[in-house]
Design a protein around this motif. Structure first.
Motif, mmCIF file in Angstrom:
data_model
loop_
_atom_site.group_PDB
_atom_site.id
_atom_site.type_symbol
_atom_site.label_atom_id
_atom_site.label_comp_id
_atom_site.label_asym_id
_atom_site.label_seq_id
_atom_site.Cartn_x
_atom_site.Cartn_y
_atom_site.Cartn_z
ATOM 1 N N VAL A 258 0.201 -6.327 5.700
ATOM 2 C CA VAL A 258 -0.358 -5.244 4.886
ATOM 3 C C VAL A 258 -1.486 -5.781 4.010
ATOM 4 O O VAL A 258 -1.300 -6.746 3.262
ATOM 5 N N GLY A 259 -2.652 -5.166 4.108
ATOM 6 C CA GLY A 259 -3.800 -5.630 3.338
ATOM 7 C C GLY A 259 -3.777 -5.181 1.893
ATOM 8 O O GLY A 259 -4.188 -5.919 0.994
ATOM 9 N N MET A 260 -3.305 -3.960 1.647
ATOM 10 C CA MET A 260 -3.322 -3.429 0.287
ATOM 11 C C MET A 260 -2.279 -4.129 -0.581
ATOM 12 O O MET A 260 -1.121 -4.234 -0.189
ATOM 13 N N PRO A 261 -2.648 -4.629 -1.763
ATOM 14 C CA PRO A 261 -1.672 -5.308 -2.623
ATOM 15 C C PRO A 261 -0.516 -4.385 -3.006
ATOM 16 O O PRO A 261 -0.685 -3.186 -3.198
ATOM 17 N N LEU A 262 0.673 -4.973 -3.120
ATOM 18 C CA LEU A 262 1.867 -4.241 -3.527
ATOM 19 C C LEU A 262 2.165 -4.585 -4.979
ATOM 20 O O LEU A 262 2.385 -5.747 -5.321
ATOM 21 N N PHE A 263 2.165 -3.592 -5.856
ATOM 22 C CA PHE A 263 2.470 -3.801 -7.263
ATOM 23 C C PHE A 263 3.912 -3.383 -7.535
ATOM 24 O O PHE A 263 4.315 -2.274 -7.212
ATOM 25 N N LEU A 264 4.679 -4.287 -8.132
ATOM 26 C CA LEU A 264 6.092 -4.056 -8.412
ATOM 27 C C LEU A 264 6.331 -4.089 -9.922
ATOM 28 O O LEU A 264 5.672 -4.824 -10.655
#
Length: 226
Positions: free
Chosen positions: A174-180
């Protein structure tokens, strides 16, 4: 089972299940006047990685802190963080449309197909890790300029594909960053000083919209509500 490898193939735009989002404004997010205020402070750029832990399944994920949040009337401190390693989705390829449907991590189907995906990636010295919230990838995976979109962000990449019991699957970086979002350590709940606790569904639902609005206002980014 038939294995068919397709390494580092850039997905066509129509296939991408994680497109670059159009960022919502504060009014679009729907924050009401009665909502508590959110105070968001950027993390130090040289801050060391932190560990986010899922109390439900004891899994963890190493992340880089992006910012720290305080909520009006709440004594807890929250962190907004991005996984250090690339995130991966295993998707079923729909036979009629070639569209991709991500498989949920905590499912029986994922448990069956995960060893197949891990074996394929291991042949290229890549390790598929069952991290908290998402699958992550370890190993030397170079990013070429061709893998970037017009804004300089990484695109989704198909790392490999395989067939399992008549269905076709694709392994996607997945290219889009994942914000947690996670809560700061609390020794009473068994979360040590080196770990932050990922929010449960109810708490995440309550805070996600508030923190999302402030992130958009200050940084123009979108977080995951998973």
């Amino acid at each position: 089972m038939i294995y068919r490898k397709i390494l580092l193939l850039t997905l066509p735009v129509a296939w991408s299940f994680a497109p670059r989002p159009s960022f919502p404004t504060r009014s679009q997010v729907g924050r009401a006047a009665a909502d508590p205020e959110i105070y968001l402070d950027p993390a130090d750029e040289e801050a060391p990685p932190i560990l986010l832990k899922d109390p439900a399944n004891k899994k963890s994920i190493e992340c880089e802190p992006h910012s720290f949040a305080k909520v009006e009337g709440d004594t807890s401190q929250y962190v907004v963080a991005v996984p250090c390693d690339p995130c991966v989705e295993i998707c079923m390829v729909e036979p009629d449309t070639d569209s991709l449907t991500p498989i949920e991590v905590e499912t029986a189907l994922m448990e069956m197909i995960l060893p197949v995906a891990a074996q394929l990636l291991a042949e290229d010295d890549l390790e598929l890790v069952e991290s908290a919230v998402t699958l992550t990838l370890r190993g030397d995976l170079e990013v070429d300029e061709e893998d970037l979109d017009e804004e300089g962000f990484e695109q989704d990449l198909e790392l490999a594909a395989f067939e399992y019991e008549g269905d076709e699957y694709a392994i996607i970086k997945v290219g889009m960053p994942l914000f947690l979002v996670a809560k700061a350590p609390d020794l009473e709940t068994g979360i040590g000083p080196d770990g932050f606790e990922l929010l449960g569904d109810e708490e995440n639902e309550r805070l996600a919209t508030l923190i999302q609005a402030e992130l958009d206002l200050q940084f123009g980014i979108e977080i995951s509500e998973e």
